[in-house]
Motif scaffolding. Structure first.
Motif, PDB file in Angstrom:
ATOM      1  N   GLU A  15       0.819  -1.215   0.000  1.00  0.00           N
ATOM      2  CA  GLU A  15       0.000   0.000   0.000  1.00  0.00           C
ATOM      3  C   GLU A  15       0.853   1.266   0.000  1.00  0.00           C
ATOM      4  O   GLU A  15       0.636   2.188   0.788  1.00  0.00           O
ATOM      5  CB  GLU A  15      -0.978  -0.015   1.183  1.00  0.00           C
ATOM      6  CG  GLU A  15      -1.957  -1.163   1.130  1.00  0.00           C
ATOM      7  CD  GLU A  15      -2.868  -1.255   2.343  1.00  0.00           C
ATOM      8  OE1 GLU A  15      -2.773  -0.388   3.243  1.00  0.00           O
ATOM      9  OE2 GLU A  15      -3.676  -2.201   2.392  1.00  0.00           O
ATOM     10  N   ARG A  30       6.400  -2.772   8.066  1.00  0.00           N
ATOM     11  CA  ARG A  30       6.157  -3.053   9.489  1.00  0.00           C
ATOM     12  C   ARG A  30       4.672  -2.970   9.827  1.00  0.00           C
ATOM     13  O   ARG A  30       4.132  -3.791  10.557  1.00  0.00           O
ATOM     14  CB  ARG A  30       6.956  -2.108  10.365  1.00  0.00           C
ATOM     15  CG  ARG A  30       8.431  -2.443  10.352  1.00  0.00           C
ATOM     16  CD  ARG A  30       9.210  -1.558  11.272  1.00  0.00           C
ATOM     17  NE  ARG A  30      10.619  -1.950  11.299  1.00  0.00           N
ATOM     18  CZ  ARG A  30      11.580  -1.168  11.675  1.00  0.00           C
ATOM     19  NH1 ARG A  30      11.324   0.063  12.061  1.00  0.00           N
ATOM     20  NH2 ARG A  30      12.834  -1.591  11.679  1.00  0.00           N
ATOM     21  N   LYS A  31       4.013  -1.952   9.276  1.00  0.00           N
ATOM     22  CA  LYS A  31       2.586  -1.761   9.530  1.00  0.00           C
ATOM     23  C   LYS A  31       1.788  -2.958   9.002  1.00  0.00           C
ATOM     24  O   LYS A  31       0.939  -3.511   9.708  1.00  0.00           O
ATOM     25  CB  LYS A  31       2.125  -0.473   8.847  1.00  0.00           C
ATOM     26  CG  LYS A  31       0.665  -0.174   8.994  1.00  0.00           C
ATOM     27  CD  LYS A  31       0.324   1.121   8.286  1.00  0.00           C
ATOM     28  CE  LYS A  31      -1.117   1.097   7.843  1.00  0.00           C
ATOM     29  NZ  LYS A  31      -1.402   2.047   6.802  1.00  0.00           N
ATOM     30  N   MET A  32       2.100  -3.372   7.775  1.00  0.00           N
ATOM     31  CA  MET A  32       1.382  -4.492   7.169  1.00  0.00           C
ATOM     32  C   MET A  32       1.721  -5.815   7.847  1.00  0.00           C
ATOM     33  O   MET A  32       0.861  -6.671   8.007  1.00  0.00           O
ATOM     34  CB  MET A  32       1.706  -4.588   5.674  1.00  0.00           C
ATOM     35  CG  MET A  32       1.304  -3.376   4.871  1.00  0.00           C
ATOM     36  SD  MET A  32      -0.459  -3.064   4.874  1.00  0.00           S
ATOM     37  CE  MET A  32      -1.012  -4.371   3.832  1.00  0.00           C
ATOM     38  N   VAL A  34       2.499  -6.314  10.973  1.00  0.00           N
ATOM     39  CA  VAL A  34       1.777  -6.379  12.249  1.00  0.00           C
ATOM     40  C   VAL A  34       0.293  -6.632  11.993  1.00  0.00           C
ATOM     41  O   VAL A  34      -0.325  -7.485  12.629  1.00  0.00           O
ATOM     42  CB  VAL A  34       1.979  -5.075  13.063  1.00  0.00           C
ATOM     43  CG1 VAL A  34       1.007  -4.997  14.223  1.00  0.00           C
ATOM     44  CG2 VAL A  34       3.412  -4.984  13.551  1.00  0.00           C
ATOM     45  N   LYS A  35      -0.256  -5.902  11.040  1.00  0.00           N
ATOM     46  CA  LYS A  35      -1.682  -6.010  10.734  1.00  0.00           C
ATOM     47  C   LYS A  35      -2.052  -7.420  10.269  1.00  0.00           C
ATOM     48  O   LYS A  35      -3.094  -7.954  10.649  1.00  0.00           O
ATOM     49  CB  LYS A  35      -2.051  -4.986   9.656  1.00  0.00           C
ATOM     50  CG  LYS A  35      -3.524  -4.931   9.325  1.00  0.00           C
ATOM     51  CD  LYS A  35      -3.804  -3.888   8.273  1.00  0.00           C
ATOM     52  CE  LYS A  35      -4.285  -4.603   7.037  1.00  0.00           C
ATOM     53  NZ  LYS A  35      -4.426  -3.806   5.880  1.00  0.00           N
ATOM     54  N   ASP A  36      -1.222  -8.017   9.447  1.00  0.00           N
ATOM     55  CA  ASP A  36      -1.548  -9.299   8.832  1.00  0.00           C
ATOM     56  C   ASP A  36      -0.838 -10.494   9.460  1.00  0.00           C
ATOM     57  O   ASP A  36      -0.806 -11.570   8.877  1.00  0.00           O
ATOM     58  CB  ASP A  36      -1.223  -9.251   7.329  1.00  0.00           C
ATOM     59  CG  ASP A  36      -2.083  -8.246   6.600  1.00  0.00           C
ATOM     60  OD1 ASP A  36      -3.299  -8.228   6.846  1.00  0.00           O
ATOM     61  OD2 ASP A  36      -1.553  -7.486   5.780  1.00  0.00           O
ATOM     62  N   HIS A  37      -0.271 -10.311  10.634  1.00  0.00           N
ATOM     63  CA  HIS A  37       0.447 -11.418  11.255  1.00  0.00           C
ATOM     64  C   HIS A  37      -0.545 -12.515  11.666  1.00  0.00           C
ATOM     65  O   HIS A  37      -1.554 -12.230  12.312  1.00  0.00           O
ATOM     66  CB  HIS A  37       1.236 -10.947  12.480  1.00  0.00           C
ATOM     67  CG  HIS A  37       2.304 -11.905  12.868  1.00  0.00           C
ATOM     68  ND1 HIS A  37       2.010 -13.081  13.534  1.00  0.00           N
ATOM     69  CD2 HIS A  37       3.633 -11.912  12.645  1.00  0.00           C
ATOM     70  CE1 HIS A  37       3.131 -13.749  13.721  1.00  0.00           C
ATOM     71  NE2 HIS A  37       4.132 -13.057  13.185  1.00  0.00           N
ATOM     72  N   LYS A  40      -1.952 -12.776  15.227  1.00  0.00           N
ATOM     73  CA  LYS A  40      -2.920 -11.758  15.670  1.00  0.00           C
ATOM     74  C   LYS A  40      -4.358 -12.226  15.491  1.00  0.00           C
ATOM     75  O   LYS A  40      -5.252 -11.738  16.171  1.00  0.00           O
ATOM     76  CB  LYS A  40      -2.716 -10.461  14.887  1.00  0.00           C
ATOM     77  CG  LYS A  40      -1.680  -9.559  15.514  1.00  0.00           C
ATOM     78  CD  LYS A  40      -1.904  -8.174  15.037  1.00  0.00           C
ATOM     79  CE  LYS A  40      -2.407  -7.362  16.168  1.00  0.00           C
ATOM     80  NZ  LYS A  40      -1.886  -6.068  16.330  1.00  0.00           N
ATOM     81  N   ALA A  52      -4.601 -14.809   6.571  1.00  0.00           N
ATOM     82  CA  ALA A  52      -3.613 -13.881   7.120  1.00  0.00           C
ATOM     83  C   ALA A  52      -2.206 -14.375   6.815  1.00  0.00           C
ATOM     84  O   ALA A  52      -1.315 -13.578   6.516  1.00  0.00           O
ATOM     85  CB  ALA A  52      -3.814 -13.726   8.623  1.00  0.00           C
ATOM     86  N   LYS A  55      -1.391 -13.542   3.194  1.00  0.00           N
ATOM     87  CA  LYS A  55      -1.141 -12.102   3.068  1.00  0.00           C
ATOM     88  C   LYS A  55       0.224 -11.742   3.678  1.00  0.00           C
ATOM     89  O   LYS A  55       0.985 -10.965   3.103  1.00  0.00           O
ATOM     90  CB  LYS A  55      -2.272 -11.329   3.757  1.00  0.00           C
ATOM     91  CG  LYS A  55      -2.126  -9.848   3.749  1.00  0.00           C
ATOM     92  CD  LYS A  55      -2.556  -9.227   2.459  1.00  0.00           C
ATOM     93  CE  LYS A  55      -2.523  -7.729   2.628  1.00  0.00           C
ATOM     94  NZ  LYS A  55      -2.746  -6.976   1.481  1.00  0.00           N
TER      95      LYS A  55
END
Length: 70
Positions: A15, A30-32, A34-37, A40, A52, A55
């Motif tokens: 993105e 890093r943002k992605m 964490v978001k898609d780990h 989580k 996930a 991704k």
């Protein structure tokens, strides 16, 4: 050409704009990540976790490809 298409594809996964700076790329990764780990979403069911994971792999591949190219 194929290089430009790959840049755009990987940029889309993270993105970011294909002309993003190294810092912007790292920040987006890093943002992605964490978001898609997958950990989580472990409580949301196997299907969600599997999606996930896919991704997360794509995000890692995109980041590695961008870093390698620079």
């Amino acid at each position: 050409d194929k290089k430009e298409e790959a840049k755009a594809y990987y940029g889309k996964i993270l993105e970011i704009d294909p002309s993003a700076s190294n810092d912007e790329v790292k920040k987006a990764y890093r943002k992605m990540a964490v978001k898609d780990h997958p950990d989580k979403v472990a409580t949301l069911g196997e299907d969600v976790q599997k999606a996930a994971e896919e991704k997360f792999k794509a995000v890692n591949q995109a980041y590695e490809a961008i870093c390698k190219e620079r």
